[in-house]
Design a protein around this motif. Structure first.
Motif, short mmCIF file in Angstrom:
data_model
loop_
_atom_site.label_atom_id
_atom_site.label_comp_id
_atom_site.label_asym_id
_atom_site.label_seq_id
_atom_site.Cartn_x
_atom_site.Cartn_y
_atom_site.Cartn_z
N LEU B 93 0.81 -1.21 0.00
CA LEU B 93 0.00 0.00 0.00
C LEU B 93 0.84 1.27 0.00
O LEU B 93 0.38 2.32 -0.39
CB LEU B 93 -0.90 0.02 1.23
CG LEU B 93 -1.89 -1.14 1.35
CD1 LEU B 93 -2.62 -1.08 2.67
CD2 LEU B 93 -2.86 -1.07 0.19
N THR B 94 2.08 1.15 0.44
CA THR B 94 2.87 2.36 0.69
C THR B 94 3.09 3.18 -0.58
O THR B 94 2.81 4.36 -0.62
CB THR B 94 4.22 1.99 1.31
OG1 THR B 94 4.79 0.92 0.55
CG2 THR B 94 4.04 1.52 2.73
N LYS B 95 3.59 2.51 -1.62
CA LYS B 95 3.89 3.26 -2.85
C LYS B 95 2.62 3.77 -3.51
O LYS B 95 2.58 4.88 -4.03
CB LYS B 95 4.67 2.37 -3.82
CG LYS B 95 6.11 2.25 -3.38
CD LYS B 95 7.01 1.74 -4.47
CE LYS B 95 8.45 1.80 -3.94
NZ LYS B 95 9.28 0.71 -4.39
N ALA B 96 1.57 2.94 -3.51
CA ALA B 96 0.32 3.34 -4.13
C ALA B 96 -0.23 4.59 -3.46
O ALA B 96 -0.71 5.52 -4.11
CB ALA B 96 -0.69 2.21 -4.04
N LEU B 97 -0.10 4.61 -2.14
CA LEU B 97 -0.63 5.73 -1.37
C LEU B 97 0.15 7.00 -1.66
O LEU B 97 -0.42 8.09 -1.86
CB LEU B 97 -0.53 5.38 0.12
CG LEU B 97 -1.37 6.19 1.06
CD1 LEU B 97 -2.84 6.04 0.72
CD2 LEU B 97 -1.13 5.73 2.49
N PHE B 98 1.47 6.87 -1.70
CA PHE B 98 2.32 8.03 -1.97
C PHE B 98 2.03 8.56 -3.37
O PHE B 98 1.93 9.78 -3.58
CB PHE B 98 3.80 7.62 -1.84
CG PHE B 98 4.75 8.77 -1.98
CD1 PHE B 98 4.61 9.91 -1.22
CD2 PHE B 98 5.81 8.70 -2.88
CE1 PHE B 98 5.50 10.96 -1.33
CE2 PHE B 98 6.70 9.74 -3.00
CZ PHE B 98 6.54 10.88 -2.23
N SER B 233 -5.22 6.65 -9.71
CA SER B 233 -4.36 6.35 -8.57
C SER B 233 -5.16 5.93 -7.35
O SER B 233 -4.61 5.42 -6.38
CB SER B 233 -3.49 7.57 -8.23
OG SER B 233 -4.30 8.58 -7.67
N LEU B 234 -6.47 6.17 -7.37
CA LEU B 234 -7.26 5.95 -6.16
C LEU B 234 -7.42 4.48 -5.75
O LEU B 234 -7.33 4.16 -4.56
CB LEU B 234 -8.64 6.60 -6.28
CG LEU B 234 -8.65 8.12 -6.13
CD1 LEU B 234 -10.07 8.64 -6.14
CD2 LEU B 234 -7.95 8.55 -4.85
N PRO B 235 -7.69 3.56 -6.70
CA PRO B 235 -7.91 2.17 -6.26
C PRO B 235 -6.76 1.62 -5.42
O PRO B 235 -6.99 0.88 -4.46
CB PRO B 235 -8.04 1.40 -7.58
CG PRO B 235 -8.52 2.41 -8.55
CD PRO B 235 -7.88 3.71 -8.15
N GLY B 236 -5.53 2.00 -5.75
CA GLY B 236 -4.38 1.50 -4.99
C GLY B 236 -4.40 1.95 -3.54
O GLY B 236 -3.90 1.27 -2.64
N ALA B 237 -4.98 3.15 -3.32
CA ALA B 237 -5.02 3.69 -1.97
C ALA B 237 -6.30 3.31 -1.24
O ALA B 237 -6.44 3.57 -0.04
CB ALA B 237 -4.89 5.22 -2.02
#
Lengths: 214, 469
Positions: B93-98, B233-237
């Motif tokens: 989740l870390t990279k997706a969130l960033f 980018s939202l689904p990843g977060a």
């Protein structure tokens, strides 16, 4: 706090005992982890059953209360082997050599005395609920589905007993360190500086991240 | 010798043991047990033939505590929250969130640093581990910020400080621990933490924007993202928002009607979703086993302190130390608010040297009743109280304040662990430089705490609105 504390090993009897006990402790810790996992699955089943199929899981709370000692106690010795239990090492971390091992020895003896008394105390607690003559050998039971309570109580005593064994090994380890005056004793957790603890922590959590994002 | 004297002497002995490095849980338990033996023996006039009786009664009293206090449903929240944290690492989740934060917030002045604040805060909230989060984001965010020309001290400071936002946003294990120790409803506290946590994150964000506006060579905005890219980018977060939202919904149902279940069930559903994502991202038995072992270890560490302290609390009850301390605090010839501020300052000092969980558990059994007494007691109405709130509201408000104070200790010298972690990950940045970099955030936190003290409504708004306390 840190995920990894090095415990040195060699081929002495002490180190062999240390590693064998560590195997047992690791299995117990895994059981604790699996209990956490089951707790999660149990809650998922309970909540979907209740909300989607209008069928609550019978004895859900009882099972949680039974599982908690598995989670809370069986890994207690594992955490001690790895030097995990929280403490303030800002003062003791400044000591070196025999002074350090002396201080560690003193605090470990104090812990052992406590744990032996608590083995006794928790055993008494277990005995009050255990009775061969009663149904399920139990004088008391959980509220909803009447699970016997004594197994969970016995588990506490057992965990404390394993911790006592661990503390005895550590007392041996520190005693040996004092005798030899070594700076790298075996079978006891070493104090890490904040910096090296941090580096280990970082390595422990980011390894997988890099693995999958390659 | 009165039981109060025994209480004071034995508690002093406990502080000494903690100071010389006896592990907190065992120092507390031993203190409790010793105190019980002493008090029971004193009742028999220190008759040597009665010592064994006193010892037996004390050991049996203490021996009940671990099982009877730990086997409770409310406490099952703690392992659930911890499990979410360890699984979250494997869910990538870390990279997706960033990335999501960058696309949505990068255009702001100091945009990359603002993105770091929110991505770190979001991940820290779900993972529950400030320190580990700081380690991960030090690897992800600092290189990008340096590439954009940010001052490396500041880049490191942002990461170290943003990790501390974990403790208030649900799921927060430390708020659960507070609730258990002071015997308050866990759901109320979790709900109450949300706005102060989000508020702190916004303050951090505003601080970065302000600094970027004042210092021209601060670091350029990163723009050029289309709306399509932003939404992509939202689904990843998504899992992050899901976990926070589901826990809140299990305390308060936004669609009317009863709550969907207990916070534990909400946490379990959150953990389950994160588990599925982690499995999809390539987590296998080896990693799952590692996550379970780490969960077991951290859970045991926390529970050991809990039962250790509860043995001490059992003794305190016999010695009536909390009652006497409360009487003394309320008899002080100064405003209750000033006394409260002193208590918070004492936590700030203590936090410089002690771990947050250990510090709270050791002090709350004595300090919490005193704060409640300051306000006018547990069942006081808002109108009659010193702080203008009911007893329950005061318990929640004080909980948020002390947890925020405890989290501050992660970025204060000499052992601000987050700063050490960031410096540990980045060999080119020294600990001193990280401490320099977190200074603005420390000031911001001090102002935030002042704000929460002056306007308790920030803390109490959600619980009042949704749960009607």
């Amino acid at each position: 706090m840190s995920a990894y504390t090095p415990v040195l090993e060699d081929d002495s009897l002490l180190s062999k005992l240390d590693r064998n006990l560590y195997k047992l402790e690791s299995h117990l810790a895994l059981i604790g982890g699996l209990a956490a996992f089951s707790l999660m699955m149990l809650a998922v089943v309970s909540v979907t059953g209740r909300n989607l199929f209008n069928r609550p899981l019978p004895g859900y709370v009882d099972w949680i209360e039974q599982a908690m000692p598995l989670l809370a106690f069986v890994g207690v010795s594992y955490a001690q082997r790895l030097g995990g239990h929280i403490r303030m090492d800002i003062l003791i971390g400044r000591l070196r050599g025999r002074w350090l091992w002396g201080a560690e020895l003193a605090s470990t003896i104090v812990m052992l005395a406590l744990m032996l008394l608590l083995v006794w105390g928790t055993w008494a607690h277990f005995q009050r609920s255990f009775d061969f003559a009663s149904p399920n050998w139990s004088r008391d039971s959980s509220l909803d589905i009447s699970l016997p309570l004594w197994p969970a109580k016995l588990l506490v005593t057992f965990s404390f007993f394993v911790l006592s064994l661990r503390l005895m090994l550590q007392i041996w380890g520190y005693g040996r360190a004092i005798r030899t005056g070594t700076s790298s004793p075996i079978a006891v957790p070493l104090i890490e500086s904040a910096a090296s603890a941090a580096a280990n922590e970082a390595a422990a959590v980011s390894g997988f991240d890099e693995e999958i994002n390659k | 010798m009165t039981s109060i004297d025994i209480g004071l002497i034995v508690s002093g002995f406990m502080l000494f043991m903690v100071l010389i490095g006896v592990r907190v849980a065992f120092a507390a338990a031993l203190t409790g047990l010793t105190g019980l033996i002493w008090i029971f023996w004193a009742k028999k006039g220190y008759d040597p033939t009665e010592f064994m009786w006193a010892l037996t009664v004390a050991v049996k009293t203490a021996g009940q505590v671990p099982h009877s206090k730990i086997a409770s449903q409310a406490l099952s929240l703690i392992p659930t929250f911890i499990l979410i944290g360890y699984l979250a690492y494997y869910a990538g989740l870390t990279k997706a969130l960033f990335e999501a934060a960058k696309r949505w917030l990068g255009w702001l002045p100091g945009g990359l640093a603002v993105s770091t604040v929110f991505a770190t805060a979001g991940f820290a909230a779900v993972s529950g581990a400030s320190v580990a989060t700081a380690a991960v984001f030090a690897r992800i965010a600092i290189p990008e910020m340096l590439a954009q020309g940010y001052d490396k001290r500041f880049a490191a400071g942002v990461v170290a400080a943003a990790g501390t936002l974990a403790s208030l946003i649900p799921p927060s294990a430390i708020l659960v621990i507070y609730a258990i120790i002071v015997e308050q409803d866990v759901g109320r506290l979790l709900l109450a933490g949300f706005i102060p946590g989000a508020f702190s994150a916004v303050i951090y964000g505003l601080l970065v924007v302000g600094l970027a506006l004042v210092f021209k060579d601060f670091g350029p905005p990163v723009g050029g993202f289309t709306w399509k890219q932003r939404f992509q980018s939202l689904p990843g977060a998504f899992p992050i928002f899901f976990v926070v939202a589901i826990i809140i919904f299990f305390i308060y149902n936004p669609f009317g009607g009863d709550a969907w279940g207990t916070p534990t069930e909400g946490g379990a559903l959150g953990a389950f979703v994160v588990l599925i994502i982690a499995l999809a991202k390539g987590m296998r038995w080896k990693q799952l086993k590692e996550a379970l072992m780490e969960t077991a270890k951290l859970t045991v560490m926390i529970f050991t302190i809990i039962w250790g302290v509860l043995i001490y609390v059992r003794f305190l009850g016999f010695a009536d130390l909390p009652g006497v301390f409360s009487d003394w605090i309320t008899s002080l010839d100064q405003s209750p608010m000033l006394t409260l501020v002193y208590i918070l300052l004492a936590y700030a000092v203590l936090g410089m040297f002690m771990d947050a969980i250990g510090m709270l558990l050791l002090t709350l059994p004595v300090v919490y009743p005193a704060v409640m007494a300051l306000n006018g007691g547990e069942f006081v109405s808002a109108a009659d109280s010193a702080f203008g709130m009911s007893g329950t509201a005061c318990a929640i408000w004080f909980g948020i304040l002390v947890v925020k104070m405890a989290e501050l200790c992660l970025i204060t010298p000499p052992i601000g662990l987050n700063c050490f972690v960031v410096a540990g990950v980045r060999p080119d940045i020294t600990v001193q430089q990280v401490f320099w970099g977190v200074t603005p955030f420390f000031v911001a936190d001090a102002l935030t705490i002042a704000g929460l003290v002056a306007f308790p409504g920030i803390v109490l708004y959600l619980p009042r609105l949704l749960l009607g306390i």
